[in-house]
Design an enzyme around this catalytic site. Structure first.
Site, PDB file in Angstrom:
ATOM      1  CD1 TRP A   1     -74.953 124.190  -8.635  1.00 33.00           C
ATOM      2  CD2 TRP A   1     -74.735 122.711 -10.277  1.00 33.00           C
ATOM      3  NE1 TRP A   1     -76.179 123.611  -8.838  1.00 33.00           N
ATOM      4  CE2 TRP A   1     -76.084 122.700  -9.839  1.00 33.00           C
ATOM      5  CE3 TRP A   1     -74.374 121.859 -11.324  1.00 33.00           C
ATOM      6  CZ2 TRP A   1     -77.042 121.863 -10.398  1.00 33.00           C
ATOM      7  CZ3 TRP A   1     -75.335 121.033 -11.874  1.00 33.00           C
ATOM      8  CH2 TRP A   1     -76.656 121.038 -11.423  1.00 33.00           C
TER       9      TRP A   1
ATOM     10  CG  ASN B   1     -67.510 125.760  -3.417  1.00 38.75           C
ATOM     11  OD1 ASN B   1     -68.639 125.888  -3.878  1.00 38.75           O
ATOM     12  ND2 ASN B   1     -67.216 124.855  -2.497  1.00 38.75           N
TER      13      ASN B   1
ATOM     14  CE  LYS C   1     -86.317 110.769  -2.921  1.00 42.04           C
ATOM     15  NZ  LYS C   1     -87.350 110.833  -3.941  1.00 42.04           N
TER      16      LYS C   1
ATOM     17  CG  HIS D   1    -113.672 106.599   2.934  1.00 48.70           C
ATOM     18  ND1 HIS D   1    -115.039 106.652   3.067  1.00 48.70           N
ATOM     19  CD2 HIS D   1    -113.191 107.592   3.723  1.00 48.70           C
ATOM     20  CE1 HIS D   1    -115.370 107.640   3.883  1.00 48.70           C
ATOM     21  NE2 HIS D   1    -114.265 108.220   4.303  1.00 48.70           N
TER      22      HIS D   1
END
Length: 609
Positions: free
Chosen positions: A74, A100, A486, A505
């Site tokens: 990645w 990594n 979510k 309002h």
């Protein structure tokens, strides 16, 4: 976040490495590679794209050998490509490394090694490690690695192999996960348990600051200084699917718990060692161009748009530049006023969001400087923008974004500080105060996660209702919008978020007995007014959960229940207050029996308009 695997034994390592990489593909999938010691010495095969591309190459020209290391990537430093893929080697091609993590001081190390005659071929930080180990090698690969890690700062899990000692494999853990698998006449390394679970269920889990020396028949655990460690073996009784989620029930929950690491990684080397300034070395925009910015447009979709709303507050407060936020699908069609002095910031987790990409192209056509905030190096948005701030959240598998969103917030804080430093709109003391508070965020998120069980109870009660409201003012309103999104997308409960001051309002007409209202009240300057708005909904029968900052007692008198987040600067509260909202959504979806990771009608990346 990448995945590494290693094998030393009697079997064909190529097949074991490929199988392990497939099990780790959820950790990264923009390129992959293996290094195997063969009869012809150390041989490497790498390929951009999915692991299937690497498998195809190896099918044509197999690597036969019983020791090897592999990697699925990645990208963080360097675009996805064959040459940037791991494993990386030194100039002699005798040393190979998979990694990594992030080496924060790689530029300094690279310059020192170049001065000594080393030639680099990739754009990655990892290649520095292979050159560094080679430069320190004096006949013992274990000692060479121990010396090398003393020069490195950052996060790293390593697998190191040299042609000179093919009967030894070295593994190192520092702030990135790594496990050692124990077999009979064979041993393994892996970023996560799924990589080796088919071959052994007996593992050692390395802690930070530890390393291991593997041979076919032995594993020695030790500190980075070489002091030997005795540790009880762990027997894994998970199945493969559970193991891929690191023991969590769903990817979304795992990714919520990934956030402390995502915060640290995204800040990473971008904060100076003394904690007094931000260094966004990846940006090409000059100080002169920054001083000429007349306005900023932030353009994004969905969750990324909500991050952009926080970004507006951050940039306006810190840099004192006027900012507009736009939904990407509307941006082109309102004929926005864009000049060469406009900075357009596009935000996209995947870097492939069609509407955001179209907005980027329109902004460039009009002569604006475009800065992208994205989680995917090498994506279309990353390639086409003039500048990019990469969020280092790692792959996000669940459709509902969590760690990608909060990493975008961290990116905006870093950008706001960078602009303020350049423009002189904040004093050095004010900048240092923000940085100090930012560095505390990962631990504060962990504190919130420790209270998850309390939120589970609240979420289960929420599922008895078909409608729910979120309210907040200022930054709290921006977070309320994200919390509402979510909840809608994974629990399917109808939810709306409103600026608390707008209730009178019209929205108050929707409040009725026992309806749940989640009220965010983390902004000190707005607290008194927010409490007044809470009293308005309470007077009409609402059941209110307040989200408040530690030490705040006034709010608790006006709500039915509270969830307390750690104290931080008002500007930074969105990075904390959204965490309980993510957990509420997760547990509500779970209570309703939904597919948490794959909500109906939705996709992870929206690549059509």
């Amino acid at each position: 976040m990448c995945g590494i695997v290693g094998y030393i034994g009697k079997r064909n390592s190529q097949e074991i490495l490929l199988d392990g990489l497939k099990k780790l593909e959820y950790r990264g999938y923009d390129s992959a590679g293996v290094a195997v010691y063969t009869a012809d010495g150390l041989q490497i095969k790498k390929a951009k794209g999915r692991i299937a591309n690497l498998e195809s190459k190896l099918g044509e020209t197999p690597l036969n050998g019983s020791v090897g290391i592999g990697h699925t990537r990645w990208a963080t430093h360097g675009k996805p490509s064959d040459v940037n893929s791991h494993p990386h080697t030194d100039n002699s091609l005798k040393f190979s490394v998979v990694h990594n993590g992030i080496i924060e001081n790689y530029i300094t190390l690279k310059e020192e090694l170049i001065a000594k005659g080393h030639v680099f071929v990739s754009e990655t930080d990892t290649e520095v490690i292979s050159h560094l180990v080679a430069s320190l090698y004096e006949g013992d690969i274990l000692k060479a690695v121990q010396k090398a890690v003393k020069h490195m700062t950052g996060a790293f899990a390593l697998g190191v192999l040299t042609e000179f000692e093919p009967d030894r494999l070295v593994a190192v853990r520092q702030a990135s996960p790594l496990i050692i698998g124990i077999g009979e006449g064979e041993n393994f390394i892996g970023s996560d348990i799924p990589a080796i679970l088919e071959y052994t269920r007996n593992v050692f889990i390395l802690n930070d600051g530890e390393m291991a020396l593997l041979t076919r028949d032995s594993v020695e655990l030790m500190t980075l200084e070489g002091n030997f460690i005795s540790r009880e073996m762990f027997h894994v009784d998970w199945d493969i699917v559970t193991a891929e989620k690191a023991g969590f029930d769903h990817f979304m929950l795992k990714e919520i718990y990934d956030q402390p690491k995502a915060y640290r990684d995204t800040m990473g080397s971008r904060i100076s060692p003394d904690g007094k300034s931000v260094t966004l070395n990846e940006l090409t925009i000059t100080p002169e161009a920054i001083r000429n910015i007349s306005r900023v447009h932030i353009v994004a979709c969905g969750t990324a748009f909500h991050a952009g709303m926080v970004g507006k507050y951050v940039i306006e407060k810190m840099a004192r530049i006027p900012v507009e936020t736009d939904v990407a699908s509307e941006y082109r069609y309102r004929s926005p006023i864009i000049t060469k002095d406009t900075l357009v910031i596009v935000v996209s987790q995947s870097g492939e969001t069609a509407d955001t990409l179209a907005a980027l192209r329109e902004a460039k056509r009009c002569g604006a400087h475009v800065l992208a905030i994205t989680n995917v190096v090498g994506s279309s948005v990353a390639r086409e923008a003039n500048d990019i701030i990469t969020t280092w959240a790692g792959p996000e598998i669940a459709v509902a974004s969590t760690k990608a969103y909060t990493s975008q917030l961290i990116a905006f804080y870093l950008l706001g500080l960078h602009l303020a430093q350049t423009l002189g709109t904040q004093t050095p003391e004010e900048i240092e105060e923000v940085i100090t508070a930012m560095k505390a965020l990962p631990e504060q998120v962990s504190e919130i996660l420790e209270q998850a069980d309390a939120l589970k109870v609240v979420a289960e009660e929420m599922t008895k209702h078909d409608n729910l409201f979120f309210i907040g003012r200022g930054l709290d309103y921006a977070v309320a919008l994200e919390g509402s999104l979510k909840l809608k997308e994974i629990s399917y409960i109808h939810s709306e978020a409103y600026a608390a001051g707008e209730l009178k309002h019209g929205t108050l007409a929707l409040i009725e007995d026992d309806i749940p209202v989640i009220a965010l009240a983390t902004q000190h300057e707005l607290l008194e007014k927010t409490v007044s708005n809470i009293k308005e909904v309470k007077a009409r029968g609402a059941n209110v959960l307040g989200i408040a900052v530690e030490g705040e007692t006034e709010l608790q008198k006006s709500v039915d229940s509270t969830f307390i987040i750690p104290k931080t600067l008002d500007l930074l509260t969105p990075a904390l207050s959204v965490i309980p909202l993510q957990l509420l959504s997760y547990y509500a979806s779970l209570a309703r029996g939904n597919d948490v990771d794959k909500p109906r009608n939705l996709a992870k990346s929206v690549t059509v308009e």
